[in-house]
Write a protein that holds these residues in place. Structure first.
Motif, PDB file in Angstrom:
ATOM      1  N   VAL A 271     -10.459   1.987   7.578  1.00 25.06           N
ATOM      2  CA  VAL A 271      -9.565   1.589   8.665  1.00 25.06           C
ATOM      3  C   VAL A 271      -8.349   0.876   8.088  1.00 25.06           C
ATOM      4  CG1 VAL A 271      -9.297   0.150  10.721  1.00 25.06           C
ATOM      5  CG2 VAL A 271     -11.437   1.402  10.336  1.00 25.06           C
ATOM      6  N   VAL A 272      -7.174   1.343   8.452  1.00 20.94           N
ATOM      7  CA  VAL A 272      -5.934   0.628   8.152  1.00 20.94           C
ATOM      8  C   VAL A 272      -5.568  -0.146   9.407  1.00 20.94           C
ATOM      9  CG1 VAL A 272      -3.506   0.793   7.505  1.00 20.94           C
ATOM     10  CG2 VAL A 272      -5.181   2.377   6.505  1.00 20.94           C
ATOM     11  N   ASN A 273      -5.645  -1.458   9.304  1.00 15.04           N
ATOM     12  CA  ASN A 273      -5.328  -2.349  10.422  1.00 15.04           C
ATOM     13  C   ASN A 273      -3.820  -2.594  10.406  1.00 15.04           C
ATOM     14  OD1 ASN A 273      -6.211  -5.821  11.180  1.00 15.04           O
ATOM     15  ND2 ASN A 273      -5.276  -4.284  12.456  1.00 15.04           N
ATOM     16  N   LEU A 274      -3.147  -2.123  11.445  1.00 13.23           N
ATOM     17  CA  LEU A 274      -1.696  -2.215  11.512  1.00 13.23           C
ATOM     18  C   LEU A 274      -1.262  -3.393  12.370  1.00 13.23           C
ATOM     19  CD1 LEU A 274       1.139  -1.030  11.015  1.00 13.23           C
ATOM     20  CD2 LEU A 274       0.698   0.609  12.863  1.00 13.23           C
TER      21      LEU A 274
ATOM     22  N   TYR B 203     -11.663  -3.835   8.531  1.00 12.29           N
ATOM     23  CA  TYR B 203     -10.611  -3.000   7.960  1.00 12.29           C
ATOM     24  C   TYR B 203     -10.704  -2.960   6.451  1.00 12.29           C
ATOM     25  CZ  TYR B 203      -8.246  -7.512   7.235  1.00 12.29           C
ATOM     26  OH  TYR B 203      -7.952  -8.808   6.863  1.00 12.29           O
ATOM     27  N   ARG B 204     -10.225  -1.850   5.889  1.00 15.68           N
ATOM     28  CA  ARG B 204     -10.139  -1.716   4.434  1.00 15.68           C
ATOM     29  C   ARG B 204      -8.809  -2.282   3.929  1.00 15.68           C
ATOM     30  NH1 ARG B 204      -8.315  -1.580   0.263  1.00 15.68           N
ATOM     31  NH2 ARG B 204      -8.801  -0.309  -1.581  1.00 15.68           N
ATOM     32  N   THR B 205      -7.751  -2.015   4.690  1.00 14.24           N
ATOM     33  CA  THR B 205      -6.412  -2.486   4.316  1.00 14.24           C
ATOM     34  C   THR B 205      -5.674  -2.940   5.565  1.00 14.24           C
ATOM     35  OG1 THR B 205      -6.219  -1.017   2.397  1.00 14.24           O
ATOM     36  CG2 THR B 205      -4.169  -1.805   3.363  1.00 14.24           C
ATOM     37  N   TRP B 206      -4.992  -4.051   5.442  1.00 10.27           N
ATOM     38  CA  TRP B 206      -4.115  -4.512   6.526  1.00 10.27           C
ATOM     39  C   TRP B 206      -2.676  -4.393   6.065  1.00 10.27           C
ATOM     40  CZ3 TRP B 206      -0.397  -8.361   6.527  1.00 10.27           C
ATOM     41  CH2 TRP B 206       0.169  -8.664   7.785  1.00 10.27           C
ATOM     42  N   ILE B 207      -1.800  -3.901   6.948  1.00  8.34           N
ATOM     43  CA  ILE B 207      -0.365  -3.912   6.692  1.00  8.34           C
ATOM     44  C   ILE B 207       0.340  -4.365   7.958  1.00  8.34           C
ATOM     45  CG2 ILE B 207      -0.186  -1.418   7.212  1.00  8.34           C
ATOM     46  CD1 ILE B 207       2.277  -1.409   5.284  1.00  8.34           C
TER      47      ILE B 207
ATOM     48  N   SER C  31       4.266   3.460   6.640  1.00  7.99           N
ATOM     49  CA  SER C  31       3.512   3.050   5.459  1.00  7.99           C
ATOM     50  C   SER C  31       2.014   3.057   5.733  1.00  7.99           C
ATOM     51  CB  SER C  31       3.965   1.658   5.018  1.00  7.99           C
ATOM     52  OG  SER C  31       5.322   1.662   4.635  1.00  7.99           O
ATOM     53  N   ALA C  32       1.617   2.685   6.960  1.00  5.93           N
ATOM     54  CA  ALA C  32       0.199   2.670   7.315  1.00  5.93           C
ATOM     55  C   ALA C  32      -0.402   4.068   7.217  1.00  5.93           C
ATOM     56  CB  ALA C  32       0.016   2.103   8.717  1.00  5.93           C
TER      57      ALA C  32
ATOM     58  N   SER D 170      -4.229  -5.920   1.375  1.00  2.00           N
ATOM     59  CA  SER D 170      -3.284  -6.516   2.314  1.00  2.00           C
ATOM     60  C   SER D 170      -1.855  -6.285   1.833  1.00  2.00           C
ATOM     61  CB  SER D 170      -3.550  -8.015   2.452  1.00  2.00           C
ATOM     62  OG  SER D 170      -2.631  -8.636   3.309  1.00  2.00           O
ATOM     63  N   ILE D 171      -0.986  -5.870   2.737  1.00  2.00           N
ATOM     64  CA  ILE D 171       0.431  -5.689   2.434  1.00  2.00           C
ATOM     65  C   ILE D 171       1.241  -6.325   3.558  1.00  2.00           C
ATOM     66  CG2 ILE D 171       2.315  -4.042   2.107  1.00  2.00           C
ATOM     67  CD1 ILE D 171       0.280  -2.065   1.005  1.00  2.00           C
TER      68      ILE D 171
END
Length: 350
Positions: A138-141, A151-155, A303-304, A328-329
């Motif tokens: 999951v990419v948390n936007l 989530y795996r990555t937050w941006i 980018s997400a 995290s970005i």
């Protein structure tokens, strides 16, 4: 060699083994597509060869706001850049239960990755955690979930930094104009949202660091109508104003209308938020009360999608020493003024 399924690849990725496949750069440059429906900003990289086919699910709130509409447009445009990506977007909704149901549908369709901008991060945490447990990255936007397990990555944007940069710009401008004991007004968004609270905290603390304070503050719920209403009230209460920060450029349509109706455009200067093309054009023309805006660009959605593609394909992020996509970005909230507006027109949203 035995072929691993996409889902097993994702599970192996979560367990921390080396990423499979070649790395791809997230942002070599940005491309812009202007049309009657608005401007989209996409991540482009001519050297990134297509990877294995993947399906990316996308869920966001209703596009009833310029910034949110641009989020969905950018996500769709970015997915179109990748021939191997199948993009499944659910209908936007501000009903929490409907968004939960929409995400569940994507999980049941066995998508390879999810990009979710939750209407309410706390409320969507459980369903996002369920997706992660099922091996779907999951990419948390932007609006963050309540747990990193969701989530795996937050941006997302830097809400505190947005407020801080607005505060610094206002303090510096007032100092250059030799204004003492200034009256500073803040028109916030939705006070119940953490993002609004962080913007206000950054603004307040940046001003306090310069010996200044917020004189009057009202929340306007990110709508032009409420922005006009609360600004009219503040203008009646404050006989003299030196600077005003409005959290959101779409909300600012109403804020600016109230200022014009009161005939006070020449009295003070205004700083916006998010970076709409309408406001950037005004800044460039230098013929309106608004003199700057602090970016919170919906290009983060592009980018997400790129990050989701990398995660689904088991690839890393080009240009970094690490093998894995970062957890995290945070985007940067640049201050757009007449001096640099030409550099940012391409990311202004309709």
């Amino acid at each position: 060699m035995t072929q691993l399924s996409p889902r097993l690849l994702n599970r192996r990725f979560f367990l921390g083994s080396a990423a499979a496949g070649a790395t791809a750069a997230l942002a070599a440059c940005t491309g812009n597509d202007s049309s009657s429906s608005g401007t989209t900003t996409t991540v482009t990289n001519a050297s990134a060869a297509p990877g294995r086919p993947v399906t990316i699910g996308f869920s966001a709130p209703a596009a009833d706001h310029g910034w949110m509409g641009a989020i969905s447009k950018n996500a769709t445009a970015q997915a179109d850049q990748f021939p191997e990506v199948t993009f499944e977007a659910t209908e936007g909704t501000n009903d929490v239960q409907q968004q939960i149901s929409a995400v569940r549908t994507l999980i049941d369709r066995d998508v390879d990755a999810l990009v979710i901008l939750p209407f309410d991060g706390n409320a969507l945490t459980e369903i996002a955690t369920e997706a992660m447990s099922a091996g779907i990255p999951v990419v948390n936007l932007d609006r963050v979930f309540a747990s990193p397990l969701a989530y795996r990555t937050w941006i997302g944007g830097d809400n505190y930094g947005m407020g801080a940069n607005a505060g610094r710009y206002i303090a510096d401008t007032l100092r250059s104009r030799n204004v003492s004991n200034p009256v500073i007004v803040e028109i916030a968004g939705i006070d119940s949202l953490e993002l609004t609270q962080e913007r206000s905290r950054g603004f307040r603390e940046a001003l306090e660091a310069q010996g200044l304070r917020v004189t009057a503050r009202q929340a306007a719920d990110f709508t032009a109508a409420t922005g006009q209403e609360v600004t009219a009230q503040i203008l009646q209460a404050e006989g003299q104003i030196d600077a005003l920060w409005n959290h959101d450029d779409d909300q600012g349509i109403g804020v600016e209308a109230a200022i014009r109706q009161a005939g006070r455009e020449e009295e003070f200067f205004m700083v916006g938020g998010a970076g709409s093309r309408r406001v950037m054009d005004q800044i460039k023309s230098d013929n309106a009360v608004i003199k700057a805006t602090v970016l919170y660009s919906p290009s983060m959605a592009s980018s997400a999608i790129s990050l989701a593609r990398l995660l689904a394909q088991g690839s890393g992020l080009g240009g970094l020493a690490e093998h894995e996509v970062p957890a995290s970005i945070t985007t940067y909230s640049a201050v757009v003024t007449r001096d640099n507006v030409d550099d940012y027109l391409a990311v202004g949203f309709e």
